[in-house]
Motif scaffolding. Structure first.
Motif, mmCIF file in Angstrom:
data_model
loop_
_atom_site.group_PDB
_atom_site.id
_atom_site.type_symbol
_atom_site.label_atom_id
_atom_site.label_comp_id
_atom_site.label_asym_id
_atom_site.label_seq_id
_atom_site.Cartn_x
_atom_site.Cartn_y
_atom_site.Cartn_z
ATOM 1 N N VAL A 1 3.656 50.904 68.579
ATOM 2 C CA VAL A 1 4.914 50.202 68.844
ATOM 3 C C VAL A 1 6.089 51.025 68.300
ATOM 4 O O VAL A 1 7.114 51.194 68.971
ATOM 5 N N VAL B 1 6.612 54.095 70.610
ATOM 6 C CA VAL B 1 7.206 53.736 71.899
ATOM 7 C C VAL B 1 8.671 53.328 71.700
ATOM 8 O O VAL B 1 9.548 53.688 72.500
ATOM 9 N N ALA B 2 8.964 52.602 70.635
ATOM 10 C CA ALA B 2 10.345 52.194 70.359
ATOM 11 C C ALA B 2 11.241 53.416 70.192
ATOM 12 O O ALA B 2 12.380 53.438 70.654
ATOM 13 N N ARG B 3 10.689 54.442 69.542
ATOM 14 C CA ARG B 3 11.481 55.652 69.345
ATOM 15 C C ARG B 3 11.731 56.343 70.690
ATOM 16 O O ARG B 3 12.854 56.761 70.989
ATOM 17 N N LEU B 4 10.684 56.423 71.537
ATOM 18 C CA LEU B 4 10.853 57.000 72.877
ATOM 19 C C LEU B 4 11.908 56.218 73.674
ATOM 20 O O LEU B 4 12.681 56.791 74.438
ATOM 21 N N ALA B 5 11.912 54.898 73.494
ATOM 22 C CA ALA B 5 12.816 54.032 74.261
ATOM 23 C C ALA B 5 14.185 53.921 73.594
ATOM 24 O O ALA B 5 15.042 53.196 74.094
ATOM 25 N N ARG B 6 14.377 54.605 72.486
ATOM 26 C CA ARG B 6 15.643 54.537 71.753
ATOM 27 C C ARG B 6 16.019 53.104 71.405
ATOM 28 O O ARG B 6 17.116 52.631 71.678
ATOM 29 N N LEU B 7 15.026 52.389 70.846
ATOM 30 C CA LEU B 7 15.257 51.019 70.405
ATOM 31 C C LEU B 7 14.987 50.941 68.908
ATOM 32 O O LEU B 7 13.904 51.325 68.458
ATOM 33 N N ALA B 8 15.948 50.456 68.143
ATOM 34 C CA ALA B 8 15.666 50.118 66.754
ATOM 35 C C ALA B 8 15.077 48.714 66.766
ATOM 36 O O ALA B 8 15.583 47.844 67.457
ATOM 37 N N LEU B 9 13.965 48.493 66.060
ATOM 38 C CA LEU B 9 13.356 47.165 66.023
ATOM 39 C C LEU B 9 13.340 46.647 64.598
ATOM 40 O O LEU B 9 13.163 47.418 63.648
ATOM 41 N N THR B 10 13.506 45.342 64.456
ATOM 42 C CA THR B 10 13.333 44.746 63.135
ATOM 43 C C THR B 10 11.827 44.618 62.881
ATOM 44 O O THR B 10 11.023 44.678 63.821
ATOM 45 N N GLU C 1 10.430 41.896 64.990
ATOM 46 C CA GLU C 1 10.262 42.267 66.406
ATOM 47 C C GLU C 1 9.017 43.143 66.580
ATOM 48 O O GLU C 1 8.253 42.990 67.535
ATOM 49 N N PHE D 1 5.876 42.344 68.967
ATOM 50 C CA PHE D 1 5.501 43.216 70.090
ATOM 51 C C PHE D 1 4.054 43.702 69.963
ATOM 52 O O PHE D 1 3.389 43.918 70.977
ATOM 53 N N GLN E 1 19.543 47.881 70.054
ATOM 54 C CA GLN E 1 18.951 46.818 69.232
ATOM 55 C C GLN E 1 19.820 45.560 69.294
ATOM 56 O O GLN E 1 19.326 44.461 69.495
ATOM 57 N N MET F 1 9.904 48.304 76.381
ATOM 58 C CA MET F 1 8.761 48.793 75.608
ATOM 59 C C MET F 1 7.533 48.964 76.504
ATOM 60 O O MET F 1 6.862 49.995 76.476
#
Lengths: 97, 492
Positions: A8, A11-20, A23, A27, B354, B366
């Motif tokens: 997770v 993949v978050a890094r590939l998608a450029r998403l910071a997750l808490t 989250e 996921f 985010q 994702m």
């Protein structure tokens, strides 16, 4: 299909998403269940079946290469969070010496 | 004549021409009704009231002039007709949020092609309707700005993602609305709200200015309260567009003219797979009764097989998120929309995304990123594209035998708000009968075919590529013989 915390995060890094953390935790479970459901496709034989990326038999749609009006630069830049001298402005990419 | 909020666009147009009704009266009545009811229903995210009133007054004058003119009524087909549009269609200078915080405050610098066509046809665009964020959802609960409610029962969802447009038509705000459909987002809310909704053939309508979700599946289409109005709006928006290279250069027939033409010998195919377990008894009963009606009208009804129907949903949940993860990469806090400030570029981008995206959008980004990532691309994404071919072949085989495939639009009745938000897979199941149609790129028409427990049931007619006409003719014949589409949601 087991999805772990590290996957997770990757993949978050590939998608450029910071997750808490919350989250990421959610996921791990949800993506695993969805992918497990998608793995049903393994039961279907696709021997010799071509892939469909698009349903229309359209390839290489060409037009005359003629100049035409485009969007005004000022109007486009007006929508940007930051701009300067006709350019989009982003945080510094290269470190100063 | 006092304007009735349930009048069809065709009737309004005729009354304007006859001088028995003014566009300004109709627009004022629509805005009054919205002001009264929409605080509860929440179909609209943005109203363009002032401009709508102004345009209506201009049409008042033009109609008056046309009546004095010896040449008669030469005004365009939707002159002075109020229309609502989904908030993922770009409107120049008018907020376009896609139901997302990340686009809050954005004013597009251009009109979508369908918006330009609506304006050219004289439509008065009164506002932008609510949707699941970036059209990802089946209930309109994924909007960052709060859910829309079902006009038939305010405790239930209107369906989605075009729930705002469906509710706006069902609540008597407007006779016509536009939505978009990637996996059922026009047909499923049309079914849940008891109105007519059409997903045209992929390529029939230009996608230029439709904010992209899954580009090989997305298609814009009309909502209306009857089939003929639906055909009227399709006439306005259909046709090739040099700005969308996937819009198809095929002839556009007069859909409205064809809808009135009785046609005999249309063959309907019913896949047994679409009446199996998981389908609500009330839904199955209503669709079966509709098939009896078709039978009585002289249509031939026969059994067909769609063996890959079950495989369509997992196929879609690999392909659509994969395309979405790529399309939504553009929301990076650089060119438009919000930015979460930071001195570091990577951190600025990841924090903007985010804060800007909601849970379902993140989930799909994702999922799609995973399906496209090294090591999983062949096993998931390419595999899904191959199964997509099999789904399309199923329909090809069916259409060698019949002209229309009939299924329930959705397996269940409108569900309660909050009921499925924590269970994404359960939410995805509400599109099992609409998704295969997007994968195959075919046209699908949802129309009201009865009620169960006081809630509307929709049936879906699926046709051959670019043969919307046959669907509209069958739907028109059905509505001549039935009155489900004439029932109105309660005044609450």
């Amino acid at each position: 299909m087991a999805i772990d915390w590290a996957t997770v995060e990757h993949v978050a890094r590939l998608a450029r998403l910071a997750l808490t953390d919350e989250e990421r935790e959610r996921f791990v479970g949800q993506l695993g269940r969805i992918l497990e459901y998608c793995a049903r496709l393994d039961a279907i034989s696709i021997e010799g079946v071509p892939a469909t990326s698009h349903v229309l038999p359209i390839v290489n749609v060409l037009r005359e290469d003629l100049p035409a009006p485009c969007l005004s630069r000022d109007e486009v830049l007006a929508a940007a969070p930051a701009h300067e001298q006709g350019f989009f402005k982003v945080p510094r990419v290269l470190e100063a010496e | 004549m006092a304007p009735s909020v349930w009048e069809s666009a065709r009737a309004l147009r005729a009354a304007y021409a006859a001088g028995t009704l003014l566009p300004s009266q109709v627009i004022a009545a629509a805005l009054d009704r919205i002001a009264l009811r929409d605080p509860k229903l929440h179909a609209f995210l943005h109203l363009d009231s002032e401009r709508a009133r102004q345009e209506a007054v201009e049409w008042d004058g033009l109609y008056a002039q046309a009546r004095r003119n010896a040449a008669g009524d030469t005004l365009p087909p939707l002159a002075g007709i109020p229309v609502a549009v989904k908030d993922n269609l770009c409107t120049r200078g008018v907020p376009t949020t896609c139901g997302s915080r990340i686009l809050d405050g954005w004013l597009p610098p251009y009109d979508a092609t369908v918006i330009a066509r609506l304006r050219r046809a004289g439509a008065v665009i009164i506002g932008k309707t609510n949707l699941d964020e970036f059209a990802m959802g089946s209930s309109t609960e994924n909007s960052a700005f709060g859910p829309t409610r079902n006009p038939w029962d305010l405790s239930r969802v209107p369906g989605g993602s075009s729930g705002g447009s469906a509710a706006a038509v069902a609540a008597g705000y407007v006779p016509l609305a536009l939505g978009s459909d990637t996996g059922g987002s026009i047909r499923q809310p049309a079914g849940f709200c008891g109105v007519v909704g059409l997903k045209p053939t992929y390529g029939r309508v230009s996608r230029y200015g439709l904010v992209a979700f899954a580009s090989s599946l997305d298609q814009i289409g009309p909502f209306a309260r009857d089939v003929a109005d639906c055909a009227l709006l399709l006439n306005v928006i259909a046709g090739a567009d040099p700005r969308d290279s996937t819009s198809a250069d095929v002839p556009v027939p007069d859909f409205l003219g064809a809808t009135d033409q009785p046609r005999h010998g249309i063959r309907l195919g019913v896949p047994s797979e679409a009446f199996g377990s998981g389908v609500d008894a009330g839904v199955a009963e209503a669709v079966r009764a509709a098939l009896d009606t078709f039978d009585n009208l002289g249509f031939r009804v026969e059994e067909i097989a769609l063996p890959t129907l079950d495989a369509a949903l997992p196929t879609y949940y690999l392909i659509a998120p994969a395309e979405a993860s790529s399309n939504l990469a553009r929301y990076d806090g650089v060119r438009h929309g919000m930015r979460d400030g930071s001195d570091d570029l990577f951190e600025m981008v990841t924090r903007t995304r985010q804060r800007g995206f909601g849970a379902e959008v993140k989930r799909r980004i994702m999922l799609g990123t995973y399906a496209l990532s090294a090591g999983y691309y062949e096993a998931f994404y390419i595999k899904a594209q191959k199964v997509r071919t099999l789904v399309a072949r199923d329909f090809d085989r069916a259409f060698a035998q019949v002209d229309i495939v009939v299924m329930p639009t959705s397996p269940t009745l409108p569900f309660a708000i909050g009921e499925r938000v924590d269970d994404p897979l359960q939410m995805y199941f509400s599109d099992i009968f609409t998704i295969p149609v997007n994968l195959a790129g075919l046209p699908g028409l949802s129309l009201p075919c009865g009620f169960s427990a006081g809630l509307p049931v929709g049936m879906q007619l699926v046709g051959r590529a670019f043969d919307e006409t046959t669907l509209l003719q069958a739907g028109g014949a059905y509505q001549q013989a039935t009155s489900w589409h004439l029932r109105h949601a309660p005044e609450a």
